[in-house]
Design a protein around this motif. Structure first.
Motif, mmCIF file in Angstrom:
data_model
loop_
_atom_site.group_PDB
_atom_site.id
_atom_site.type_symbol
_atom_site.label_atom_id
_atom_site.label_comp_id
_atom_site.label_asym_id
_atom_site.label_seq_id
_atom_site.Cartn_x
_atom_site.Cartn_y
_atom_site.Cartn_z
ATOM 1 N N ASP A 1 -2.218 -5.490 -24.466
ATOM 2 C CA ASP A 1 -2.521 -4.082 -24.506
ATOM 3 C C ASP A 1 -1.637 -3.413 -23.576
ATOM 4 N N VAL A 2 -0.502 -2.984 -23.481
ATOM 5 C CA VAL A 2 0.137 -2.271 -22.396
ATOM 6 C C VAL A 2 -0.312 -1.142 -22.080
ATOM 7 N N ARG A 3 -1.299 -0.369 -23.059
ATOM 8 C CA ARG A 3 -1.975 0.829 -22.759
ATOM 9 C C ARG A 3 -3.145 0.863 -22.168
ATOM 10 N N GLU A 4 -3.683 -0.387 -21.795
ATOM 11 C CA GLU A 4 -4.772 -0.398 -21.089
ATOM 12 C C GLU A 4 -4.924 0.233 -19.901
ATOM 13 N N ARG A 5 -6.339 0.813 -19.456
ATOM 14 C CA ARG A 5 -6.371 1.674 -18.656
ATOM 15 C C ARG A 5 -7.497 1.437 -17.580
ATOM 16 N N THR A 6 -7.517 1.761 -16.355
ATOM 17 C CA THR A 6 -8.558 1.358 -15.574
ATOM 18 C C THR A 6 -8.614 2.843 -14.687
ATOM 19 N N LEU A 7 -10.046 2.798 -13.953
ATOM 20 C CA LEU A 7 -10.300 3.811 -13.101
ATOM 21 C C LEU A 7 -10.126 3.058 -11.689
ATOM 22 N N ILE A 8 -9.589 3.539 -10.559
ATOM 23 C CA ILE A 8 -9.521 3.249 -9.389
ATOM 24 C C ILE A 8 -9.779 4.256 -8.515
ATOM 25 N N ALA A 9 -10.788 4.047 -7.348
ATOM 26 C CA ALA A 9 -10.800 5.184 -6.384
ATOM 27 C C ALA A 9 -11.043 4.581 -5.064
ATOM 28 N N VAL A 10 -10.451 5.428 -4.517
ATOM 29 C CA VAL A 10 -10.414 5.319 -2.924
ATOM 30 C C VAL A 10 -11.763 6.083 -2.575
ATOM 31 N N LEU A 63 -25.936 4.576 -1.301
ATOM 32 C CA LEU A 63 -24.638 4.597 -2.213
ATOM 33 C C LEU A 63 -24.038 6.003 -2.507
ATOM 34 N N LEU A 64 -25.098 6.689 -3.170
ATOM 35 C CA LEU A 64 -24.753 8.205 -3.327
ATOM 36 C C LEU A 64 -24.531 9.096 -2.339
ATOM 37 N N ARG A 65 -25.249 8.741 -1.342
ATOM 38 C CA ARG A 65 -25.046 9.563 -0.053
ATOM 39 C C ARG A 65 -23.819 9.470 0.419
ATOM 40 N N TYR A 66 -23.335 8.000 0.698
ATOM 41 C CA TYR A 66 -21.856 7.721 0.806
ATOM 42 C C TYR A 66 -20.737 8.139 -0.040
ATOM 43 N N MET A 67 -21.007 7.866 -1.167
ATOM 44 C CA MET A 67 -19.887 8.444 -1.945
ATOM 45 C C MET A 67 -19.706 9.644 -2.134
ATOM 46 N N SER A 68 -20.604 10.564 -1.825
ATOM 47 C CA SER A 68 -20.430 11.940 -1.880
ATOM 48 C C SER A 68 -20.255 12.682 -0.363
ATOM 49 N N SER A 69 -20.092 11.704 0.734
ATOM 50 C CA SER A 69 -20.016 12.120 1.901
ATOM 51 C C SER A 69 -18.721 12.930 2.407
ATOM 52 N N GLY A 70 -17.488 12.552 1.560
ATOM 53 C CA GLY A 70 -16.208 13.202 1.765
ATOM 54 C C GLY A 70 -15.404 12.995 0.554
ATOM 55 N N PRO A 71 -14.309 13.323 0.776
ATOM 56 C CA PRO A 71 -13.440 13.217 -0.558
ATOM 57 C C PRO A 71 -13.000 11.885 -1.105
ATOM 58 N N VAL A 72 -12.854 11.692 -2.095
ATOM 59 C CA VAL A 72 -12.397 10.330 -2.825
ATOM 60 C C VAL A 72 -11.176 10.653 -3.461
ATOM 61 N N VAL A 73 -10.308 9.703 -3.598
ATOM 62 C CA VAL A 73 -9.124 9.805 -4.504
ATOM 63 C C VAL A 73 -9.349 9.064 -5.623
ATOM 64 N N VAL A 74 -9.475 9.498 -6.831
ATOM 65 C CA VAL A 74 -9.465 8.870 -8.129
ATOM 66 C C VAL A 74 -8.045 9.063 -8.756
ATOM 67 N N MET A 75 -7.953 7.772 -9.428
ATOM 68 C CA MET A 75 -6.740 7.469 -10.195
ATOM 69 C C MET A 75 -7.049 6.750 -11.668
ATOM 70 N N VAL A 76 -6.053 6.836 -12.331
ATOM 71 C CA VAL A 76 -5.895 5.859 -13.504
ATOM 72 C C VAL A 76 -4.767 5.339 -13.695
#
Ligand code: DAT
Ligand code: MG
Length: 151
Positions: A1-10, A63-76
């Protein structure tokens, strides 16, 4: 499926270490199509939903403290088998097991600072994309080169 999507986050460590560009480059050069992207400092309730399966783990609070410690870049990212292929590109959760050539294998040494997130299944990807993005934030666009791997 060429329309398959995923979430990638830096993750915040990846942003801090100026790795955003190199990570985007890997998905572009592999042939996937970027259909959504934003930068934000993730609120705790979003992260607790994102990582709800891990809430009983001993590392969950840090894990939650680290993930909320600064900006993330989320992509699809979109494309044929993008979920499975991007997991391979990202590498093993624990960088000690991540092969060189993978993002984690090239840029990280500790499981609690492993630079990047990738959805682990098509269902999980759909759930995470809905969590992080509104429908109108995802763009439908055509590759001008129909022979490339996007279409
Ligand atoms: P992945 O990110 O490869 O999908 P996961 O979903 O099992 O891995 O865990 C989510 C994140 O939680 C992972 O990227 C880093 C953190 N984590 C996982 N196991 C950990 C551990 N043993 N100690 C510290 N952090 C851990
Ligand atoms: Mg996971």
């Amino acid at each position: 499926d060429v329309r398959e999507r995923t979430l990638i986050a830096v993750k915040p460590d990846g942003v801090q270490r100026r790795l955003v560009g190199q990570i985007i480059q890997r998905f572009e050069q592999r042939g996937f199509k970027l259909v959504g992207m934003k930068m934000l400092q993730a609120p705790e309730d979003l992260l607790s939903q994102h990582y709800s399966e891990l809430r009983m783990k001993p590392f969950y609070p840090s894990l939650l403290r680290y993930m909320s410690s600064g900006p993330v870049v989320v992509m699809v990212w979109e494309g044929h088998n993008v979920v499975q292929t991007s997991r391979a590109m990202v590498g093993h959760t624990n960088p000690v097991e991540a092969l060189p050539g993978t993002i984690r294998g090239d840029f990280s040494i500790h499981v609690s600072r492993n630079v990047v997130h990738a959805s682990d299944s098509p269902d999980g990807a759909q759930r995470e994309i809905q969590l992080w993005f509104q429908g109108k934030e995802l763009l439908k666009w055509d590759c001008c080169d129909q022979t490339n791997t996007c279409e």
